[in-house]
Structure formats: C-alpha cells, structure tokens
Motif scaffolding. Structure first.
Motif, PDB file in Angstrom:
ATOM      1  N   GLU A  48       0.826  -1.213   0.000  1.00  0.00           N
ATOM      2  CA  GLU A  48       0.000   0.000   0.000  1.00  0.00           C
ATOM      3  C   GLU A  48       0.858   1.260   0.000  1.00  0.00           C
ATOM      4  N   ARG A  49       1.975   1.193   0.697  1.00  0.00           N
ATOM      5  CA  ARG A  49       2.877   2.342   0.774  1.00  0.00           C
ATOM      6  C   ARG A  49       3.409   2.717  -0.613  1.00  0.00           C
ATOM      7  N   LEU A  50       3.811   1.696  -1.369  1.00  0.00           N
ATOM      8  CA  LEU A  50       4.301   1.933  -2.729  1.00  0.00           C
ATOM      9  C   LEU A  50       3.163   2.417  -3.626  1.00  0.00           C
ATOM     10  N   ARG A  51       1.984   1.820  -3.483  1.00  0.00           N
ATOM     11  CA  ARG A  51       0.832   2.226  -4.291  1.00  0.00           C
ATOM     12  C   ARG A  51       0.486   3.705  -4.042  1.00  0.00           C
ATOM     13  N   ARG A  78      13.053  -0.691  -3.157  1.00  0.00           N
ATOM     14  CA  ARG A  78      14.085  -1.475  -2.463  1.00  0.00           C
ATOM     15  C   ARG A  78      13.529  -2.126  -1.204  1.00  0.00           C
ATOM     16  N   ASP A  79      12.507  -1.491  -0.602  1.00  0.00           N
ATOM     17  CA  ASP A  79      11.914  -2.021   0.615  1.00  0.00           C
ATOM     18  C   ASP A  79      10.865  -3.099   0.342  1.00  0.00           C
ATOM     19  N   GLU A  80      10.442  -3.246  -0.925  1.00  0.00           N
ATOM     20  CA  GLU A  80       9.433  -4.251  -1.268  1.00  0.00           C
ATOM     21  C   GLU A  80       9.978  -5.641  -0.954  1.00  0.00           C
ATOM     22  N   ALA A  81       9.119  -6.489  -0.424  1.00  0.00           N
ATOM     23  CA  ALA A  81       9.529  -7.847  -0.056  1.00  0.00           C
ATOM     24  C   ALA A  81       9.925  -8.662  -1.283  1.00  0.00           C
TER      25      ALA A  81
END
Length: 184
Positions: A48-51, A78-81
């Motif tokens: 959601e943060r990236l979206r 870079r923080d995406e799992a």
C-alpha cells in the motif's frame, strides 16, 4: 604491519557499481509503474505504501519534483519484499512474458481457425460461456469480405480484440472461483 588471519573467512561485499545499477533498475520499474493507467496499476501486486507513492506521483507537477519523487518510489521499491510479481505483471502488460506471448499465440490460432471453419463457434461457446456469438459471426463475415476485397483488416483485428477480452474475463472468473474455494 599486521598479517592476515588465516582462520578468517573472507566475506564477499557487493560491488558498489552493481548496487547502483540494481537501484537504477528498481527506479526504472518504479517509473514504469508511475506511467501505468489506473486500471492496470490496480492489477499489479504491491504494498500500500508503494501504491500511495505511485498515486502521489500523478499529483506532482514540477519536473524536478517529479524526478525526486521517482527517486522516492525507487527507494520504496528497495523495501518491497518481492519484486518478481511486480516485474511479471509489468512484463505481462507489455506482452513480454512467455505466458502472455503463449496466450496471444493461442488466441491468434483460434482466430485463424474461426475464419477457416464456422464449427469453431461451438468451441468458443464452451470455452467462453459469456461470448456474444452473433457479434463474432458478424465480425467473421466482415473479415472474410475484407480479405476478398483486399481492404484493411479491421474486422480481423476486432475478432482478436474480442477474443482477448473474453480470455481476460475467463482468467478473472477462474481466479475468483479459486479465491472463493479457498478456506480461511
């Protein structure tokens, strides 16, 4: 001068240039996400943060602010799992993934068989229950007339578009049935 410890295990560090190339690649993926239309963006699996950051990019107006915001999206990437599902979704939308190419080839073969043999309508009716067969019959008839008159293949292309939409609706229904069948 100290001697190297023979019992020490050397640790491989990532090359600084390679790290920079990896970050730039993630930023390019983020840029591709920012350029997607909202309908397609909704199909991409991401946090959601990236979206929210991608949606915010659409509201940023100035050139320099957009560039900085793209860097921020790259940092969130870079923080995406797991980046693989995002890449797969983008590749599928671009028509680059093997499964998407195979799906398009299958639809092209179906279109060719439809033009050669009217009996394929039964196959289409069973595979795509919601298909408008009357519309497809009209398109088939128009495509054959265009081919004979050596006109631009408008109906021919329209048949492919209709089959692609039917195929996409079928995949959506299949995943919905699978989701409903799972136990929580």
């Amino acid at each position: 001068m100290s001697r190297p410890d023979p019992n020490r295990i050397p640790v491989e560090r990532a090359n600084k240039s390679q790290l920079k190339r990896d970050m730039e690649a993630l930023q390019k993926i983020g840029e591709a996400l920012c350029e997607l239309p909202r309908e397609r963006l909704a199909k991409v699996p991401m946090s959601e943060r990236l979206r929210d950051a991608v949606e915010e990019y659409r509201r940023v107006g100035k050139h320099e602010a957009r560039r900085r915001h793209l860097q921020y999206v790259g940092r969130l990437m870079r923080d995406e799992a797991d980046i693989a599902p995002i890449r797969e979704a983008l590749d599928a939308m671009a028509g680059v993934s093997r499964t998407e190419i195979a799906r398009q080839h299958k639809l092209e073969r179906l279109r060719e068989r439809l033009l050669e043999d009217e009996g394929v309508f039964g196959e289409i009716a069973t595979e795509f229950p919601g298909a408008d067969l009357q519309h497809l019959r009209n398109l088939r008839r128009n495509a054959l007339k265009e081919r004979e008159a050596q006109k631009p293949p408008r109906a021919y292309r329209e048949i492919f578009r209709v089959l692609r939409e039917l195929s996409g609706t079928q995949e959506t229904q299949d995943t919905t049935v699978l989701d409903e069948g799972e136990e929580t």
